[in-house]
Scaffold this active site. Sequence first.
Site, PDB file in Angstrom:
ATOM      1  N   THR A   1       2.142   1.340  30.824  1.00 17.54           N
ATOM      2  CA  THR A   1       2.825  -0.057  31.153  1.00 17.54           C
ATOM      3  C   THR A   1       2.249  -1.141  31.338  1.00 17.54           C
ATOM      4  OG1 THR A   1       3.200   0.249  32.988  1.00 17.54           O
ATOM      5  CG2 THR A   1       4.663   1.202  31.870  1.00 17.54           C
ATOM      6  N   ASP A   2       2.704  -2.259  31.126  1.00 18.85           N
ATOM      7  CA  ASP A   2       1.654  -3.665  31.007  1.00 18.85           C
ATOM      8  C   ASP A   2       2.986  -3.885  32.713  1.00 18.85           C
ATOM      9  OD1 ASP A   2       4.596  -4.749  31.333  1.00 18.85           O
ATOM     10  OD2 ASP A   2       4.310  -5.513  29.199  1.00 18.85           O
ATOM     11  N   TYR A   3       2.173  -5.271  33.417  1.00 18.46           N
ATOM     12  CA  TYR A   3       2.831  -5.411  35.211  1.00 18.46           C
ATOM     13  C   TYR A   3       3.817  -5.700  35.452  1.00 18.46           C
ATOM     14  CZ  TYR A   3       3.657 -10.009  32.665  1.00 18.46           C
ATOM     15  OH  TYR A   3       4.317 -11.332  31.960  1.00 18.46           O
TER      16      TYR A   3
ATOM     17  N   ILE B   1       7.008  -2.403  31.592  1.00 18.31           N
ATOM     18  CA  ILE B   1       6.960  -2.551  29.862  1.00 18.31           C
ATOM     19  C   ILE B   1       6.043  -1.547  29.579  1.00 18.31           C
ATOM     20  CG2 ILE B   1       7.898  -3.436  28.466  1.00 18.31           C
ATOM     21  CD1 ILE B   1       8.884  -5.426  29.786  1.00 18.31           C
TER      22      ILE B   1
END
Length: 139
Positions: free
Chosen positions: A18-20, A23
Amino acid sequence: MEQSHWYEHRVMVQPHHTDYAGIVWHGTYIAWMEEARVNYLSDCGLTFADWVKAGVDLPVVDLGLKYRRSLTLGDTALVKARLEPAKGVRILWHYDIQNAATQETCIEGTVTLVPVDFKTRRILRRLPDHLQTALDSIL
């Protein structure tokens, strides 16, 4: 997409996917598609090592993704993969990546591979018989 002959590969969304914001990062889906493809072939008795031993590489020559919904940290992805009947030398795979809990499609994808000789890097117009037989048995 047609629902017959789908191979199913489950993935629990981990933090490194995921991103920060939690997601799933867009490139992660491509890695999951490859995992599903490699596992599918392996489950059918055709390992990546078999391709290497035969001197065949399978580079990606076309990749398409349609993003429908996001998966997030903690979700379980259901990566569904199926092989399309061959068109010439191209090997076409279809993918339907779903949220396993809701069965909603999150990503629709296609990957086209072309067999090439490891040494010469030339496109193979014909697969070695044992590889072609194994692919035919999947279909």
